[in-house]
Scaffold this motif. Structure first.
Motif, PDB file in Angstrom:
ATOM      1  N   ALA A  67      -1.798  12.872  -3.434  1.00 14.23           N
ATOM      2  CA  ALA A  67      -2.512  12.329  -2.282  1.00 14.23           C
ATOM      3  C   ALA A  67      -1.641  12.492  -1.043  1.00 14.23           C
ATOM      4  N   GLN A  68      -2.264  12.294   0.115  1.00 16.70           N
ATOM      5  CA  GLN A  68      -1.560  12.337   1.394  1.00 16.70           C
ATOM      6  C   GLN A  68      -1.572  10.940   1.997  1.00 16.70           C
ATOM      7  N   GLY A  69      -0.460  10.550   2.580  1.00 15.85           N
ATOM      8  CA  GLY A  69      -0.377   9.230   3.173  1.00 15.85           C
ATOM      9  C   GLY A  69       0.099   9.278   4.603  1.00 15.85           C
ATOM     10  N   TYR A  80      -1.418   1.379   6.650  1.00 17.69           N
ATOM     11  CA  TYR A  80      -1.173   2.511   5.754  1.00 17.69           C
ATOM     12  C   TYR A  80      -2.504   3.043   5.245  1.00 17.69           C
ATOM     13  N   ILE A  81      -2.639   4.377   5.231  1.00 14.51           N
ATOM     14  CA  ILE A  81      -3.867   5.017   4.762  1.00 14.51           C
ATOM     15  C   ILE A  81      -3.498   6.097   3.749  1.00 14.51           C
ATOM     16  N   LEU A  82      -4.193   6.085   2.600  1.00 15.01           N
ATOM     17  CA  LEU A  82      -3.975   7.078   1.558  1.00 15.01           C
ATOM     18  C   LEU A  82      -5.253   7.870   1.335  1.00 15.01           C
ATOM     19  N   THR A  88     -10.864  12.331   0.613  1.00 17.68           N
ATOM     20  CA  THR A  88     -11.532  11.043   0.719  1.00 17.68           C
ATOM     21  C   THR A  88     -10.496   9.929   0.836  1.00 17.68           C
ATOM     22  N   THR A  89     -10.698   9.031   1.794  1.00 15.59           N
ATOM     23  CA  THR A  89      -9.809   7.882   1.916  1.00 15.59           C
ATOM     24  C   THR A  89     -10.048   6.940   0.752  1.00 15.59           C
TER      25      THR A  89
END
Length: 222
Positions: A67-69, A80-82, A88-89
Motif C-alpha cells: 500500500a501507499q501511505g 494519515y491516509i493509506l 482505493t483508500t
C-alpha cells in the motif's frame, strides 16, 4: 507532544526481518554523539509531511500486502491516509492529544478512542525520545553502520511480555529512510519512506478528517 502522535501511529502500523545484516556496531562516544544529534534535530520539528510505501508480511500469506501511505503532522495533530494497490483508500487515521479517530471507508465505520481511555502515551514511541539516555531504561539500544553509509537504530524491549521483538529506524545523514518492526508472531511490515519534509506549511484543512454522512461510529473501549 509534537512528534508523539506520529510515533503512536508508526508503532501501530509497522514491522522486517530481524535476521537482516545491519552492518557494524557503533559504540561508545560515537553512538552517544549520534543519538544526541538525532534528538536535537527532532526537537526543532514543528510540522512534517511524509510519504511511504508499506509492505505488510503475514505468515498466512505468500505475498506481502502493498500500500501507499501519506501523513501530515502539525503540532499535536496528525492525519494519515493509506491507499491500497488498487488505488482505493482503505484507512484514514487522525490523532490529536485527546482522541484517535480511525476511519475504514470500505466498512463505512469510524472508530473513536480517547487516549486517556487507552492509557497510551503519545510520547511513548522510543525513537523520538528527547533524551537518548532514557531509551536504555526500557530498551536495549543498538546503533549500526553499513558499507553504504546507512545507520540503523535497533531497539529491543527489555520487557519481554509485549508483542514486539525489535524495532528499527534506518537513516542516511539523519534523514529517515525506513521504519521497520519485528513482531513475535511473525508479522512484519516495512515502511519505505519516499519523502520526509520537516517543517513544511501544513494547514488546518489538511488535517481534517472528512467522514460521509451515515457512517457508523463505534467506541470500542467504552
Amino acid at each position: 507532544m509534537r512528534l508523539g502522535v506520529l510515533i503512536v501511529l508508526l508503532a501501530f502500523l509497522v514491522s522486517t526481518a530481524s535476521a537482516e545484516d545491519l552492518g557494524s556496531a557503533v559504540t561508545g562516544e560515537a553512538k552517544t554523539a549520534f543519538l544526541t544529534t538525532w534528538s536535537e534535530r527532532l526537537r526543532s520539528m514543528r510540522s512534517l509531511h511524509m510519504r511511504f510505501r508499506q509492505e505488510k508480511h503475514l505468515r498466512v500469506l505468500r505475498q506481502a500486502l502493498v500500500a501507499q501511505g501519506e501523513l501530515w503532522l502539525k503540532g499535536e495533530t496528525l492525519l494519515y491516509i493509506l491507499t491500497n494497490s488498487a488505488g482505493t483508500t482503505e484507512l484514514m487515521v487522525r490523532l490529536d492529544k485527546q482522541t484517535v479517530q480511525t476511519y475504514y471507508p470500505l466498512l463505512h465505520t469510524l472508530e473513536v478512542m480517547a487516549l486517556q481511555t487507552t492509557g497510551a502515551s503519545p510520547l511513548a514511541f522510543p525513537f523520538w525520545s528527547p533524551e537518548p539516555e532514557a531509551l536504555a531504561r526500557d530498551y536495549e539500544v543498538g546503533l549500526f553502520l553499513d558499507a553504504t553509509g546507512l545507520h540503523t537504530l535497533r531497539l529491543v524491549p527489555r520487557d519481554a511480555r509485549g508483542p514486539v521483538q525489535e524495532t528499527h529506524l534506518v537513516l542516511r545523514d539523519f534523514q529517515p529512510q525506513a521504519f521497520v518492526q519485528v513482531e513475535k508472531n511473525g508479522t512484519r511490515v516495512r515502511l519505505q519512506i519516499t519523502a520526509f519534509t520537516i517543517n513544511p506549511e501544513v494547514s488546518e484543512a489538511q488535517l481534517a478528517l472528512h467522514v460521509p454522512a451515515g457512517t457508523k461510529v463505534v467506541q470500542p473501549l467504552k
